[in-house]
Each structure stands twice: as structure tokens, then as C-alpha cells.
Design a protein around this motif. Structure first.
Motif, PDB file in Angstrom:
ATOM      1  N   ASP A 112       0.780  -1.363  -0.035  1.00 25.47           N
ATOM      2  CA  ASP A 112      -0.043  -0.046  -0.078  1.00 25.47           C
ATOM      3  C   ASP A 112       0.857   1.241   0.157  1.00 25.47           C
ATOM      4  OD1 ASP A 112       0.818  -0.328   2.810  1.00 25.47           O
ATOM      5  OD2 ASP A 112      -0.982   0.635   3.461  1.00 25.47           O
ATOM      6  N   TYR A 113       2.057   1.153  -0.152  1.00 30.86           N
ATOM      7  CA  TYR A 113       3.114   2.560  -0.148  1.00 30.86           C
ATOM      8  C   TYR A 113       2.657   3.217  -1.395  1.00 30.86           C
ATOM      9  CZ  TYR A 113       7.093   5.145  -0.457  1.00 30.86           C
ATOM     10  OH  TYR A 113       8.077   6.153  -0.783  1.00 30.86           O
ATOM     11  N   GLY A 114       2.469   4.124  -1.591  1.00 28.03           N
ATOM     12  CA  GLY A 114       2.209   4.939  -2.621  1.00 28.03           C
ATOM     13  C   GLY A 114       3.282   6.128  -2.837  1.00 28.03           C
ATOM     14  N   GLY A 115       4.215   6.148  -2.006  1.00 29.48           N
ATOM     15  CA  GLY A 115       5.199   7.034  -2.341  1.00 29.48           C
ATOM     16  C   GLY A 115       6.158   6.989  -3.457  1.00 29.48           C
ATOM     17  N   GLU A 116       6.957   7.667  -3.493  1.00 26.16           N
ATOM     18  CA  GLU A 116       8.349   7.649  -4.721  1.00 26.16           C
ATOM     19  C   GLU A 116       9.316   6.775  -4.247  1.00 26.16           C
ATOM     20  OE1 GLU A 116       7.589   9.251  -7.510  1.00 26.16           O
ATOM     21  OE2 GLU A 116       5.613  10.290  -6.530  1.00 26.16           O
TER      22      GLU A 116
END
Length: 142
Positions: free
Chosen positions: A50-54
Motif C-alpha cells: 500500500d506504499y504510494g510514495g516515490e
């Protein structure tokens, strides 16, 4: 969130090992813009689905990589590779080149910790990344 008196929104993390991945998820879930840098693309597999960072693949000691990761817009830089010398170097580089006032560096070796005590760089030891260390981030308002 505030650290050292400044509102924190954009966070760049160098190192996506267990500590870096855990911190990236912690900050991301608190709705911060997070970018993780690692030299190995496969290291990003440690991030939760669920990590949506860069994610930026490269050496955090390289200006181009740091700038691709958004260091010029960052409010906080966290150096948590598994190598003290890399963390010391990148933390000081970011402090000197980009004048970023909010820097946290992982340093396991107590002798090396003394090198940064007067620098204004906040130090932590992941060997103690227990609840005690996480509480330090809470105290900083993160």
C-alpha cells in the motif's frame, strides 16, 4: 507534523532496508509525501504493497539522485542505510549543499556518533528502533 519547529510535509529517506522501509511506511501512513532512495531496485520490495510514495534507484551521495528524489523541496532527510559512513556522508552533504535544517541519521557506532553531536544532525540507533525510538519521532511531531 513539526520537527525542530518547522512543519514537515516532504520527506526523503536514503536506504530501503528494514529500517528505511518501516520509516517510509510510517510517514506515508501519516499522509506525508515520502521518497525513498536505494542503490538496489529490489530493496523497494520491502515496502508494503500500500506504499504510494516515490522510489528512486541510485546513490544518495549523488547530487543528481538527491535532486531527482526532491531534496530541494524536502523538509526532512533521513539517512538509514546499513552503512554508518554512507549515512554520515549523505547527512552532512545534504546539510551543507542544501542547507536542510531537519536531518536524521542512523549511526550504529558510538565513536562515529560523537562526530555529529555538534552538527545539528539528529542521530538515532536502529538497534534501539523499538517503541522508544519511534516515540522520539512522535515527540518531534511526526
Amino acid at each position: 507534523m513539526k520537527l525542530f519547529g518547522k512543519r514537515i510535509k516532504n520527506i526523503v529517506i536514503a536506504g530501503c532496508g528494514r529500517t528505511g522501509a518501516e520509516l517510509a511506511m510510517y510517514f506515508y501512513r501519516k499522509n506525508h509525501h515520502v521518497t525513498v532512495i536505494d542503490t538496489r531496485k529490489e530493496a523497494f520490495q520491502k515496502l508494503s504493497s500500500d506504499y504510494g510514495g516515490e522510489r528512486v534507484t541510485g546513490d544518495a551521495g549523488d547530487f543528481f539522485v538527491l535532486e531527482k528524489a526532491g531534496i530541494k523541496e524536502a523538509d526532512l532527510f533521513v539517512a538509514v542505510t546499513d552503512r554508518d559512513n554512507v549515512n554520515l556522508f549523505t547527512a552532512e552533504l545534504v546539510q551543507y549543499k542544501y542547507q536542510l535544517p531537519n536531518i536524521v541519521s542512523r549511526v550504529d557506532d558510538e565513536d562515529k556518533q560523537s562526530l555529529l553531536k555538534q552538527s545539528g544532525i539528529e542521530l538515532f540507533c536502529p538497534i534501539k528502533i523499538s517503541e522508544e525510538e519511534k516515540n522520539r519521532f512522535e515527540e518531534w511531531g511526526l
